[in-house]
Design a protein around this motif. Structure first.
Motif, short mmCIF file in Angstrom:
data_model
loop_
_atom_site.label_atom_id
_atom_site.label_comp_id
_atom_site.label_asym_id
_atom_site.label_seq_id
_atom_site.Cartn_x
_atom_site.Cartn_y
_atom_site.Cartn_z
N PRO A 1 -27.35 -29.05 -22.97
CA PRO A 1 -28.54 -28.31 -23.41
C PRO A 1 -29.46 -29.20 -24.24
N SER A 2 -30.75 -28.95 -24.15
CA SER A 2 -31.74 -29.73 -24.90
C SER A 2 -32.27 -28.90 -26.07
N LEU A 3 -32.24 -29.47 -27.26
CA LEU A 3 -32.67 -28.77 -28.45
C LEU A 3 -34.19 -28.53 -28.42
N ALA B 1 -31.10 -23.59 -31.51
CA ALA B 1 -29.84 -24.14 -32.01
C ALA B 1 -28.93 -24.42 -30.83
N ILE B 2 -28.17 -25.49 -30.93
CA ILE B 2 -27.10 -25.78 -29.97
C ILE B 2 -25.78 -25.43 -30.63
N LEU B 3 -24.95 -24.70 -29.91
CA LEU B 3 -23.71 -24.17 -30.46
C LEU B 3 -22.53 -24.48 -29.56
N ALA B 4 -21.34 -24.44 -30.15
CA ALA B 4 -20.09 -24.56 -29.40
C ALA B 4 -19.31 -23.27 -29.58
N GLU C 1 -18.96 -25.93 -22.96
CA GLU C 1 -18.62 -26.67 -24.18
C GLU C 1 -19.73 -26.54 -25.22
N ARG C 2 -20.98 -26.43 -24.76
CA ARG C 2 -22.13 -26.28 -25.64
C ARG C 2 -23.19 -25.43 -24.93
N PHE C 3 -23.98 -24.70 -25.72
CA PHE C 3 -25.05 -23.90 -25.14
C PHE C 3 -26.21 -23.80 -26.12
N LEU C 4 -27.37 -23.43 -25.60
CA LEU C 4 -28.59 -23.33 -26.39
C LEU C 4 -28.97 -21.88 -26.63
N ILE C 5 -29.36 -21.57 -27.87
CA ILE C 5 -30.08 -20.34 -28.18
C ILE C 5 -31.49 -20.78 -28.58
N PRO C 6 -32.52 -20.38 -27.81
CA PRO C 6 -33.86 -20.92 -28.04
C PRO C 6 -34.51 -20.54 -29.37
N ASP C 7 -34.11 -19.41 -29.96
CA ASP C 7 -34.73 -18.97 -31.21
C ASP C 7 -33.64 -18.51 -32.16
N ALA C 8 -33.19 -19.42 -32.99
CA ALA C 8 -32.02 -19.15 -33.83
C ALA C 8 -32.27 -18.08 -34.88
N ASP C 9 -33.40 -18.16 -35.59
CA ASP C 9 -33.63 -17.28 -36.73
C ASP C 9 -33.74 -15.81 -36.33
#
Length: 353
Positions: A20-22, A27-30, A122-130
């Motif tokens: 995933p690209s930040l 946020a990038i999470l595991a 193993e890792r994934f992106l959430i585009p809008d963390a807040d």
């Protein structure tokens, strides 16, 4: 990056997926803990709209933050957070109209594992963390937090849209995981009598723990007739549909009260075509029965409210975790458990050790 994907309809497997690209707000999470959902089963085995090749599955997760974008204010690397299953784009214009689950296009709030890569990787992106990630209060267990991100919020959504008032009689059709949380939600909203409809002993026992006063089964006769008999012919004030085939919609309309009754549906109906609206119990179009067809509520504020209910011991959704597996590679086994539903299963948690 190792990821569990939908290769083609009915076929899943492991895939070497792109990292995933930040993005600035993201946020990038595991994953720390995951659970397959019945809707993952529908995605794999039930058809529906076409999906991207090698779509990463999964939308129920507690995860550790690895990186955050430079515009993220409230979260930091190392935090373990709840990841809501429903992740609307809170910056979409239709959000200001209150359309948080279908802003811009149908099901735009249900993106993870559907229109964007899911959490079984193993890792994934959430585009809008807040606006999306939820803080887990102290004292809330991993199991409890995991059950809040989809199962609890969906069940409570069903109860909320049933317009429950103190003293109401409410029927919950289907007491699987979502139905169990609908029972709990109905109880907290003031329903006096809660009639669960289901057969599996493990779910019957939990339904009673969460607040069901009665549990009935199709094995004992027509469920509509049973409900009408139990309510002196009036029917229920509210009916929450949480499981079953196309027939449950008709049953719900049949058993809900004329004039003030509400049917709240959070059930998934597979395939195409139509579900039948009964002319007679529908008053030939004039019965005064309200119908809501709803996707679960999501987002940070919503899930943090669910977590508060757990923190202050109003409800314990962690009781639904009946099976535990360890390691990311056990996701496939967990999906098959949800697919085949052994008698002792409610929900399975995969802990990523």
């Amino acid at each position: 990056m190792k990821a569990f994907v939908l290769k083609k309809p009915g076929v899943v497997g492991w895939h070497d997926a792109p990292e995933p690209s930040l993005v600035p707000y993201g946020a990038i999470l595991a994953p720390v803990a995951m659970t397959p959902c019945s809707s993952d089963v529908h995605t794999v085995y039930g058809g529906g709209s076409p999906k991207a090749p090698n779509l990463i599955l999964g939308h129920e997760c507690v995860a550790r933050i690895l990186e955050v974008g430079d515009q993220v204010r409230d979260f930091s690397p190392g935090e373990v957070v709840a990841v809501p299953a429903i992740t609307p784009d809170w910056r979409a214009l239709a959000i200001q109209e209150g359309n948080d689950r279908h802003a811009g296009k149908p099901f735009s709030g249900h993106q993870l594992g559907r229109t964007q890569p899911g959490v079984f990787a193993e890792r994934f992106l959430i585009p809008d963390a807040d606006t999306t990630l939820a803080k887990i209060p102290q004292g809330v267990t991993l199991e409890q937090a995991l059950m809040c991100v989809d199962t609890m919020t969906t069940g409570f959504t069903g109860a909320e849209y049933a317009d429950i008032k103190a003293g109401d009689t409410v029927v919950v059709l289907g007491i699987g995981p979502i139905g169990l949380m609908a029972v709990a939600g109905a109880a907290h909203m003031g329903a006096a009598r809660i009639i669960g409809v289901g057969t599996r002993p493990v779910c019957v026992d939990l339904a009673r723990e969460y607040g069901a006063t009665d549990v009935i089964s199709y094995r004992d006769g027509d469920v509509v007739e049973q409900v009408l008999d139990m309510t002196d012919g009036l029917g229920a004030d509210g009916v929450i549909i949480c499981g079953g085939g196309d027939e449950v919609f008709t049953q719900a309309v049949d058993m809900v009260r004329y004039g003030i009754g509400t049917v709240s549906n959070v059930n998934y109906y597979g395939g195409t075509g139509s579900i039948g609206y009964p002319k007679f119990s529908g008053g030939r179009g004039m019965a005064g029965k309200t119908i809501h067809m709803e996707l679960a509520r999501g987002g940070r504020a919503r899930i943090e409210r669910m977590l508060k209910m757990v923190q202050y011991r109003r409800v314990d959704p962690g009781k639904m975790v009946t099976h535990r597996l360890h390691g990311l590679d056990k996701v496939e086994e967990a999906l098959e458990l949800m697919h085949h539903k052994p008698k002792d299963l409610v929900k399975v948690m995969v802990q990523n050790d």
